[in-house]
Design an enzyme around this catalytic site. Sequence first.
Site, PDB file in Angstrom:
ATOM      1  N   LEU D 246       0.826  -1.198   0.000  1.00  0.00           N
ATOM      2  CA  LEU D 246       0.000   0.000   0.000  1.00  0.00           C
ATOM      3  C   LEU D 246       0.861   1.249   0.000  1.00  0.00           C
ATOM      4  CD1 LEU D 246      -3.001   0.801   0.172  1.00  0.00           C
ATOM      5  CD2 LEU D 246      -2.515   1.317   2.565  1.00  0.00           C
ATOM      6  N   ASP D 247       0.474   2.234  -0.759  1.00  0.00           N
ATOM      7  CA  ASP D 247       1.145   3.542  -0.794  1.00  0.00           C
ATOM      8  C   ASP D 247       2.564   3.447  -1.323  1.00  0.00           C
ATOM      9  OD1 ASP D 247      -1.177   4.302   0.350  1.00  0.00           O
ATOM     10  OD2 ASP D 247      -0.340   4.733   2.316  1.00  0.00           O
TER      11      ASP D 247
END
EC number: 3.5.1.10
Lengths: 302, 302, 302, 302
Positions: D246-247
């Site tokens: 994520l991210d």
Amino acid sequence: MTITTALPRAHGAGREESASDVGRLVVSCPDGPGIVAKVSTFLHRRGANIIQSDQYSTGPVGGRFFLRVEFHLPCLTSQLAELTGDFATEVGSAIGGTFRFRDAGAVTRVAVFVSRYDHCLLDLLWRTRRGELPVEVVQVVSNHSDLAADVAAFGVPFERVPVTRETKRSAEHRQLELLRGRVDLVVLARYMQILSAEFLDTIGVPVINIHHSFLPAFAGAGPYERAKERGVKLIGATAHYATEDLDEGPIIEQDVVRVSHRATSAELSRRGADIERTVLARAVKWHCEERVLVDGRTTIVF
Amino acid sequence: MTITTALPRAHGAGREESASDVGRLVVSCPDGPGIVAKVSTFLHRRGANIIQSDQYSTGPVGGRFFLRVEFHLPCLTSQLAELTGDFATEVGSAIGGTFRFRDAGAVTRVAVFVSRYDHCLLDLLWRTRRGELPVEVVQVVSNHSDLAADVAAFGVPFERVPVTRETKRSAEHRQLELLRGRVDLVVLARYMQILSAEFLDTIGVPVINIHHSFLPAFAGAGPYERAKERGVKLIGATAHYATEDLDEGPIIEQDVVRVSHRATSAELSRRGADIERTVLARAVKWHCEERVLVDGRTTIVF
Amino acid sequence: MTITTALPRAHGAGREESASDVGRLVVSCPDGPGIVAKVSTFLHRRGANIIQSDQYSTGPVGGRFFLRVEFHLPCLTSQLAELTGDFATEVGSAIGGTFRFRDAGAVTRVAVFVSRYDHCLLDLLWRTRRGELPVEVVQVVSNHSDLAADVAAFGVPFERVPVTRETKRSAEHRQLELLRGRVDLVVLARYMQILSAEFLDTIGVPVINIHHSFLPAFAGAGPYERAKERGVKLIGATAHYATEDLDEGPIIEQDVVRVSHRATSAELSRRGADIERTVLARAVKWHCEERVLVDGRTTIVF
Amino acid sequence: MTITTALPRAHGAGREESASDVGRLVVSCPDGPGIVAKVSTFLHRRGANIIQSDQYSTGPVGGRFFLRVEFHLPCLTSQLAELTGDFATEVGSAIGGTFRFRDAGAVTRVAVFVSRYDHCLLDLLWRTRRGELPVEVVQVVSNHSDLAADVAAFGVPFERVPVTRETKRSAEHRQLELLRGRVDLVVLARYMQILSAEFLDTIGVPVINIHHSFLPAFAGAGPYERAKERGVKLIGATAHYATEDLDEGPIIEQDVVRVSHRATSAELSRRGADIERTVLARAVKWHCEERVLVDGRTTIVF
């Protein structure tokens, strides 16, 4: 010293009772020794506790002094009238200039003028609905009917007032009739008509305008086409108070976005629309929070 | 098709031998079908491998086509003349317009014109010394002597050429005498004199100017004072090619910095100086890397 | 209430006599009612006229209050000691916290620490020479000798103090010996060594550091290479007070510049250098003008 | 060479007949000599006239080559299949890598995932309605019902799919069922759930995410509170392709806005929302115009 009347609270009597205890004092006066001492001593004796205070002087000798104080005071709403009267007697008479006390929870009643471009209008309505702006949009006025349905969806009254060269005077008369006593601020959200000096005088409340800005400026028609022709690398927007000299009033806020030669003039215009709505929203918010103090042709933005 | 002569390599014969193998081709011609196919086939057959290529068309029908190709080709330097001749015959004659081949390692010979403000001049000299700019500053020309010692510290020739209304013509004559054949670019680094159309014609190389920019623009004297009066929130700088209409030439680069009402006009001027030197340095770098193509009054910046 | 000693004036006795009449008072104390009233009444009675005043509270209940006042007072220099004593008795004892009075014309004595990158160091020296920064650079300290000649050209003492893992303690001892009592501020202008907690404690003056910053952050080695790998579109710099936890101290200033995939990591690094020097110069200027007040791990920047 | 299937035109058969004559070719392949010559010769022979072309190589030796060409070709739509087949045979087999031809007038079918924050979602819907984005929002999916009415007002299907730790797998199953074959892009417009690697694999179309960004980064909960604690001066947003980490996916676009110590964490969050919606809108637009090419963990944005 002139006393500016406090804003009525916009959301009816019910709200009065649950009024916040936060107030604002805004002062503009000739600079001189002891102003802050006088004002802060006054507030301190009244039991007001300062939350935030900003001040600015254009020069200690012969300059002008600007002050914005946000303070906490229990039962503020019921004391506003008395505070105002006492301040006038105890401080105002000594320092001159103008001042106003206001309930920080007060809602500013706004009329939005618009022509056909929707981006600034819809952004204001949307931010208002989310609670981002301390305003109530009480009326949208347009010289076209294109945006009537969009405005209706927000439950805001929309009135079409067509304007031609011949009907301009009567159109402004109609606008004034519609708004008089109902608004604290007029926002020109891409309104493509010039308001007359008579209108600005008669409406008696501040008018905020937004327009595109470039380095350098391109006056007149087709600004994005001309910016494109010149190879401009930054396009921007300026929000300012409207005065008789269109686009010459005190500037409240400005911002820019970077563009390249690949952007068509249509794309420049789209990027410009993004900047316009952001800059206008900031200007309206700051104005309603009384952060913007006008000093002749310039502004102090606290 | 016109052939622009390649730049001489500035650092003497010794450098010739260790020449890089990277070249650039810049083409500007009427748009039409097949240009890229012709150019890329030409380069491919010569054994040149494209490293970077940028192109832009102002419109496939009746528009203008711009191409900048950076390529790797062993022993480039010794082939430049032949490449140029063959390209003219095999491609240029078919597509029209102008083109030039250049050694990407070539150094641009620059004259800097300056008056009394030192920030743009010193920034250029300093960046040149650090190897940030592919230039050799061969001459600084000033109408004042204030900056002579600063320039001497960088080992760069400094010449004072005073200019008055009466002596302007002879001053420009002296400047041309000093620079003719020695420079590929003139940079006006806060040179407070207007160059005549004759000078621009005769010098025969591009001239880059830097000036402050605001939203809106303030033409004339005391721009920072006037920006301050108006409450401007952004101040900026514009680098552009100088033309007869001062400050009206094609824009190369622009940038801005945010200011508040607290900034004095002296502080605005200091912030402006920071922006000016940054913007000018970018413009000079991009020009020397041949990233800036002029199209009438606008630019393509690859 | 703790009294911070005022800065000595740096430029010798001659300057003492022509001292400016502008002073600064900076206060940091627990928030509570009446602080501004007390402070402004004190200044008013002394005949001080407030030029600029900024205040900020982290919350009226249980928060902390910060005040910075710039005032005009004839013969300020000769009154500083008395002002300080009287303020401590009349105001400080009531409000608690810390305060200091200072001559606004005082020059901050700065030591600059640097390794091999020259951009931040040279920019500080150059701005100091132009009078942009109210500082005197009294010493440059480097763990390398590369920049000795550059510093000498500005007439500033340069001392090489090599640092290895083994010699770090003695190197810091030498640095402290060199600087003790001579400086009011240490600036780490791309100094690639970590200062120990002991050093920071012993030096006893604020230390400002500059480092590159990205969205997101890339800790550790080769940050520009890693930013490049990730496709970062903005690169930036952060100036902050150095604390034991490197790069974790209170932030003073930040800025960014836009980059594209075309920029090599070398170009990212060059663009980063431009941002670093600008951000560091702003941070040093604001610190020396006492605009930066530290509140735990955060800052108030007036 | 892999052929990526062209997008179906989203607006039904009626639109097929009035198809535009503008197409796009996107190529990603190992760099090597002659690619541009081959591609441009192919297009030229077919009668396609290049409108815009961007290319980028990560290095001529061992690097990767990226090309995006926009071209004009009468009756493009009816030729797409044939063009694709012929290109595969005549060019693709020689250069390797992947390519796709697409009708530039094709509309990208988008599903928007959202939780409770409305700003990114409403901005996308509003821009779509104004014709700013070449997309059709075919489905909004939310784990909450708060925004159902807002979405309904735009005439877009809204489906609530609640997600808890226990039901995550079945919720994703429901989401996939809802979207499979109906969308070309998923946009996470402040969707506060992490999508599993299985979901990302199965959905088979790109997923764009938006999140706040700071210098430095603050991972985890309460980022605006933590940014406030640290005295951050810039807050920003990053749009990137979602990956398992994520991210951590390739970044498409970033931007920042300046804040001061006066901004509360609520105000930081509001300013952040403005940046988030602007950055997300740009990322979606550029993705749909096929300007964003992914190269491992980084992006090329033409």
